[in-house]
Design a protein around this motif. Structure first.
Motif, PDB file in Angstrom:
ATOM      1  N   LEU A  31      44.992   7.883  -4.001  1.00 27.50           N
ATOM      2  CA  LEU A  31      45.900   8.844  -3.165  1.00 27.50           C
ATOM      3  C   LEU A  31      46.459   8.942  -2.097  1.00 27.50           C
ATOM      4  CD1 LEU A  31      48.908   9.596  -4.480  1.00 27.50           C
ATOM      5  CD2 LEU A  31      47.943  11.847  -4.495  1.00 27.50           C
ATOM      6  N   THR A  32      47.233   8.540  -1.000  1.00 26.46           N
ATOM      7  CA  THR A  32      47.162   8.212  -0.267  1.00 26.46           C
ATOM      8  C   THR A  32      48.138   9.065   0.534  1.00 26.46           C
ATOM      9  OG1 THR A  32      46.164   6.497   0.102  1.00 26.46           O
ATOM     10  CG2 THR A  32      47.495   7.283   2.138  1.00 26.46           C
ATOM     11  N   ILE A  33      48.078  10.294   1.280  1.00 26.06           N
ATOM     12  CA  ILE A  33      49.691  10.864   1.656  1.00 26.06           C
ATOM     13  C   ILE A  33      49.752  10.302   3.205  1.00 26.06           C
ATOM     14  CG2 ILE A  33      50.171  13.839   2.674  1.00 26.06           C
ATOM     15  CD1 ILE A  33      48.865  14.549   0.059  1.00 26.06           C
ATOM     16  N   VAL A  34      50.788   9.886   3.146  1.00 23.91           N
ATOM     17  CA  VAL A  34      51.415   9.121   4.118  1.00 23.91           C
ATOM     18  C   VAL A  34      51.743   9.786   5.129  1.00 23.91           C
ATOM     19  CG1 VAL A  34      52.742   6.953   5.337  1.00 23.91           C
ATOM     20  CG2 VAL A  34      50.804   6.743   3.112  1.00 23.91           C
ATOM     21  N   GLY A  35      51.789  10.583   6.594  1.00 16.59           N
ATOM     22  CA  GLY A  35      52.286  10.923   6.892  1.00 16.59           C
ATOM     23  C   GLY A  35      53.287   9.955   8.539  1.00 16.59           C
ATOM     24  N   PRO A  36      53.793  10.089   8.887  1.00 19.98           N
ATOM     25  CA  PRO A  36      55.273   9.965   9.584  1.00 19.98           C
ATOM     26  C   PRO A  36      54.568   9.862  11.381  1.00 19.98           C
ATOM     27  CG  PRO A  36      56.132  11.707   9.230  1.00 19.98           C
ATOM     28  CD  PRO A  36      55.026  11.850   8.251  1.00 19.98           C
ATOM     29  N   PHE A  37      53.862  10.788  11.455  1.00 18.77           N
ATOM     30  CA  PHE A  37      53.468  10.896  12.943  1.00 18.77           C
ATOM     31  C   PHE A  37      51.929  10.601  13.103  1.00 18.77           C
ATOM     32  CE2 PHE A  37      57.312  13.572  12.451  1.00 18.77           C
ATOM     33  CZ  PHE A  37      58.105  12.847  13.219  1.00 18.77           C
ATOM     34  N   GLY A  38      51.324  10.604  14.465  1.00 20.09           N
ATOM     35  CA  GLY A  38      50.080  10.624  14.665  1.00 20.09           C
ATOM     36  C   GLY A  38      49.586  12.343  14.161  1.00 20.09           C
ATOM     37  N   ARG A  48      46.784  17.863   5.078  1.00 23.07           N
ATOM     38  CA  ARG A  48      45.205  18.068   5.352  1.00 23.07           C
ATOM     39  C   ARG A  48      44.875  19.251   4.247  1.00 23.07           C
ATOM     40  NH1 ARG A  48      43.139  14.032   8.158  1.00 23.07           N
ATOM     41  NH2 ARG A  48      44.755  12.771   9.382  1.00 23.07           N
ATOM     42  N   MET A  49      45.392  20.128   4.619  1.00 22.69           N
ATOM     43  CA  MET A  49      45.099  21.681   4.261  1.00 22.69           C
ATOM     44  C   MET A  49      45.733  21.677   2.854  1.00 22.69           C
ATOM     45  SD  MET A  49      46.645  23.954   7.198  1.00 22.69           S
ATOM     46  CE  MET A  49      47.574  25.301   6.124  1.00 22.69           C
ATOM     47  N   TYR A  50      47.003  21.408   2.253  1.00 24.11           N
ATOM     48  CA  TYR A  50      47.173  20.686   0.982  1.00 24.11           C
ATOM     49  C   TYR A  50      46.265  19.952   0.326  1.00 24.11           C
ATOM     50  CZ  TYR A  50      49.463  18.456  -2.478  1.00 24.11           C
ATOM     51  OH  TYR A  50      49.577  18.071  -3.978  1.00 24.11           O
ATOM     52  N   LEU A  58      44.318  17.996  -8.651  1.00 21.17           N
ATOM     53  CA  LEU A  58      44.301  16.559  -9.613  1.00 21.17           C
ATOM     54  C   LEU A  58      43.301  16.052 -10.439  1.00 21.17           C
ATOM     55  CD1 LEU A  58      47.310  15.400  -6.293  1.00 21.17           C
ATOM     56  CD2 LEU A  58      47.624  16.334  -9.275  1.00 21.17           C
ATOM     57  N   LYS A  59      42.268  15.833  -9.690  1.00 21.19           N
ATOM     58  CA  LYS A  59      41.291  15.510  -9.849  1.00 21.19           C
ATOM     59  C   LYS A  59      41.172  14.235 -10.064  1.00 21.19           C
ATOM     60  CE  LYS A  59      40.507  18.515 -13.727  1.00 21.19           C
ATOM     61  NZ  LYS A  59      40.163  18.416 -14.993  1.00 21.19           N
ATOM     62  N   ARG A  60      41.665  13.808  -8.485  1.00 18.97           N
ATOM     63  CA  ARG A  60      40.881  12.337  -7.904  1.00 18.97           C
ATOM     64  C   ARG A  60      41.290  12.253  -6.476  1.00 18.97           C
ATOM     65  NH1 ARG A  60      47.351   9.960  -8.977  1.00 18.97           N
ATOM     66  NH2 ARG A  60      46.076   8.372  -7.368  1.00 18.97           N
ATOM     67  N   THR A  61      40.677  11.378  -5.629  1.00 18.28           N
ATOM     68  CA  THR A  61      40.356  11.454  -4.308  1.00 18.28           C
ATOM     69  C   THR A  61      42.158  11.300  -3.344  1.00 18.28           C
ATOM     70  OG1 THR A  61      38.173   9.914  -4.947  1.00 18.28           O
ATOM     71  CG2 THR A  61      39.258   9.915  -2.059  1.00 18.28           C
ATOM     72  N   VAL A  62      42.270  12.085  -2.674  1.00 17.48           N
ATOM     73  CA  VAL A  62      43.820  12.148  -2.124  1.00 17.48           C
ATOM     74  C   VAL A  62      42.875  12.114  -0.890  1.00 17.48           C
ATOM     75  CG1 VAL A  62      45.575  13.321  -1.215  1.00 17.48           C
ATOM     76  CG2 VAL A  62      44.021  13.534  -4.160  1.00 17.48           C
ATOM     77  N   ILE A  63      43.584  10.853   0.183  1.00 20.08           N
ATOM     78  CA  ILE A  63      43.709  11.694   2.040  1.00 20.08           C
ATOM     79  C   ILE A  63      44.102  11.458   2.501  1.00 20.08           C
ATOM     80  CG2 ILE A  63      40.942   9.979   1.242  1.00 20.08           C
ATOM     81  CD1 ILE A  63      43.045   7.631   2.773  1.00 20.08           C
ATOM     82  N   TYR A 263      54.083  11.188 -14.534  1.00 16.24           N
ATOM     83  CA  TYR A 263      53.851  11.776 -13.573  1.00 16.24           C
ATOM     84  C   TYR A 263      53.966  12.101 -12.208  1.00 16.24           C
ATOM     85  CZ  TYR A 263      51.717   9.320  -8.723  1.00 16.24           C
ATOM     86  OH  TYR A 263      51.355   9.316  -7.494  1.00 16.24           O
ATOM     87  N   VAL A 264      55.217  12.385 -12.000  1.00 16.96           N
ATOM     88  CA  VAL A 264      55.365  13.279 -10.772  1.00 16.96           C
ATOM     89  C   VAL A 264      55.405  14.619 -11.397  1.00 16.96           C
ATOM     90  CG1 VAL A 264      57.977  13.739  -9.936  1.00 16.96           C
ATOM     91  CG2 VAL A 264      57.122  11.601  -9.901  1.00 16.96           C
ATOM     92  N   GLU A 265      55.517  15.275 -12.795  1.00 20.68           N
ATOM     93  CA  GLU A 265      55.653  16.623 -13.386  1.00 20.68           C
ATOM     94  C   GLU A 265      53.851  16.963 -13.428  1.00 20.68           C
ATOM     95  OE1 GLU A 265      57.073  16.140 -16.890  1.00 20.68           O
ATOM     96  OE2 GLU A 265      58.909  15.963 -16.200  1.00 20.68           O
ATOM     97  N   GLY A 266      52.965  15.783 -13.152  1.00 19.94           N
ATOM     98  CA  GLY A 266      52.167  16.411 -12.463  1.00 19.94           C
ATOM     99  C   GLY A 266      51.869  16.977 -11.556  1.00 19.94           C
ATOM    100  N   LEU A 267      52.120  15.812 -10.689  1.00 16.81           N
ATOM    101  CA  LEU A 267      52.053  16.193  -9.204  1.00 16.81           C
ATOM    102  C   LEU A 267      52.521  17.956  -8.906  1.00 16.81           C
ATOM    103  CD1 LEU A 267      52.685  12.526  -7.333  1.00 16.81           C
ATOM    104  CD2 LEU A 267      50.839  13.844  -7.271  1.00 16.81           C
ATOM    105  N   GLN A 268      53.887  18.246  -9.386  1.00 17.23           N
ATOM    106  CA  GLN A 268      54.617  19.005  -8.723  1.00 17.23           C
ATOM    107  C   GLN A 268      53.951  20.089  -9.554  1.00 17.23           C
ATOM    108  OE1 GLN A 268      58.427  17.911 -10.654  1.00 17.23           O
ATOM    109  NE2 GLN A 268      59.436  17.125  -9.178  1.00 17.23           N
ATOM    110  N   GLU A 269      53.197  19.926 -11.128  1.00 17.37           N
ATOM    111  CA  GLU A 269      52.389  21.355 -11.430  1.00 17.37           C
ATOM    112  C   GLU A 269      51.003  21.371 -10.626  1.00 17.37           C
ATOM    113  OE1 GLU A 269      51.250  24.350 -12.845  1.00 17.37           O
ATOM    114  OE2 GLU A 269      52.976  23.877 -13.496  1.00 17.37           O
ATOM    115  N   ALA A 270      50.564  20.441  -9.923  1.00 23.19           N
ATOM    116  CA  ALA A 270      49.433  21.047  -9.432  1.00 23.19           C
ATOM    117  C   ALA A 270      49.749  21.362  -7.954  1.00 23.19           C
ATOM    118  CB  ALA A 270      48.739  19.091  -9.205  1.00 23.19           C
TER     119      ALA A 270
END
Length: 322
Positions: A31-38, A48-50, A58-63, A263-270
């Motif tokens: 799961l990639t969290i895409v940031g709009p700035f450098g 990154r703190m999140y 979430l029990k998955r790799t998140v970057i 899937y979204v509800e799972g993200l929201q709960e975590a």
């Protein structure tokens, strides 16, 4: 057991196995969290703190991956083009603004995305280098009127919250400053420190260490109160230059609207657990920003209301990019 029962039982077992494998595949997928700035900016740091708190839940790799440029359009379009369960977008006021500034934005921030979680809310702070002759907003306005276009200001790009805030200020007080866009707010502040630019729009989170280190000096805080990081610096309101109907600076995460609801509800709960983690909250407050204590549904309403206001403001300011 007859043959039909055996076949039905096998089919049910097969469906259950397929579902189990699908769930496992989703958990194993990146799961990639895409940031709009450098990298290095406030949104990037908090994302990154999140991740540190949310990934175990979430029990998955998140970057976190950065896709800077075009006022956040590249990042938004990257998330929309990807598999809906594979990425989230770091969304802020600029995410809403860019959709109206760019003629071919390629997305509607309300129709095409759904909020997952708020992350924080903050103020803006305008900074100059330590030895700059400007002392406050009154001096800034006087200098700009005496020397139109001579003073320069840095933001994290055309069509960002910082850019729009300064353009509103310029129009309100009839002054002219020259815009110098950078990929991130910290880059703009570094240019101020180096003497290449006079003024930068930044956040207390990023500016505080440089203020403490004697490299930058705040001119004003654009927020409801003084900042703990520099309590002697008056707000714009206190200096007589407050913003009429100010818009709350926010940051959160959004998913493509076409992502499955479960899937979204799972993200929201975590996410609810992650952003309430005492360490996460303490890190936000230590950095000079506040938890944005609203639900995902509330965030959707805030985004919708601000989106409508930005459409009107940008039209009035005449900012348009191809």
């Amino acid at each position: 057991m007859n043959r039909r029962s055996v076949i039905a039982g096998a089919a049910a077992a097969g469906i259950g196995l397929a579902a189990s494998r699908a769930v496992q595949a989703q958990q194993d997928a990146l799961l990639t969290i895409v940031g709009p700035f450098g990298p290095g900016g406030l949104n990037d740091i908090v994302a990154r703190m999140y991740v540190n708190k949310a990934a175990p839940l979430l029990k998955r790799t998140v970057i976190v991956g950065n896709k800077p440029g075009a006022g956040g359009l590249i990042a938004a379009q990257t998330v929309l083009r990807a598999t809906p369960e594979s990425s989230l977008l770091v969304a802020s006021n600029t995410f809403l603004i860019a959709a109206h500034v760019y003629k071919e934005a390629g997305y509607d921030p309300i129709r095409d995305f759904t909020p997952v979680t708020p992350l924080f809310t903050t103020s803006a702070v305008w900074v100059v280098r330590k030895d700059h002759p400007l002392k406050d907003l009154k001096g800034l306005v006087a200098d700009a009127k005496a020397n139109p276009g001579k003073l320069t200001y840095a933001t994290n790009g055309v069509g960002t919250y910082a850019h729009l805030q300064m353009e509103r200020f310029k129009k309100r007080y009839g002054i002219d400053l020259t815009h110098v866009p950078f990929r991130s707010l910290p880059e703009g502040s570094m240019a101020v420190m180096g003497g290449q630019v006079d003024l930068a729009v930044d956040t207390p989170f990023a500016a505080a260490p440089r203020v403490k280190g004697g490299q930058l000096r705040p001119l004003a805080v654009f927020g409801p109160k003084r900042e703990d990081a520099f309590p002697d610096i008056a707000t714009a309101d206190e200096q007589g230059f407050g913003e009429p109907n100010p818009l709350t600076i926010f940051c959160g995460l959004v998913a493509p609207a076409r992502a499955p609801a479960a899937y979204v509800e799972g993200l929201q709960e975590a996410s609810r657990q992650a952003i309430r983690d005492p360490e996460f909250v303490a890190q936000l407050r230590k950095g000079g920003v506040s938890p944005f204590e609203v639900s995902a549904a509330d965030l959707a309403g805030i985004m919708k209301a601000q989106n409508e206001r930005y459409a009107e403001l940008i039209g009035a300011l005449g900012i348009s990019l191809t």
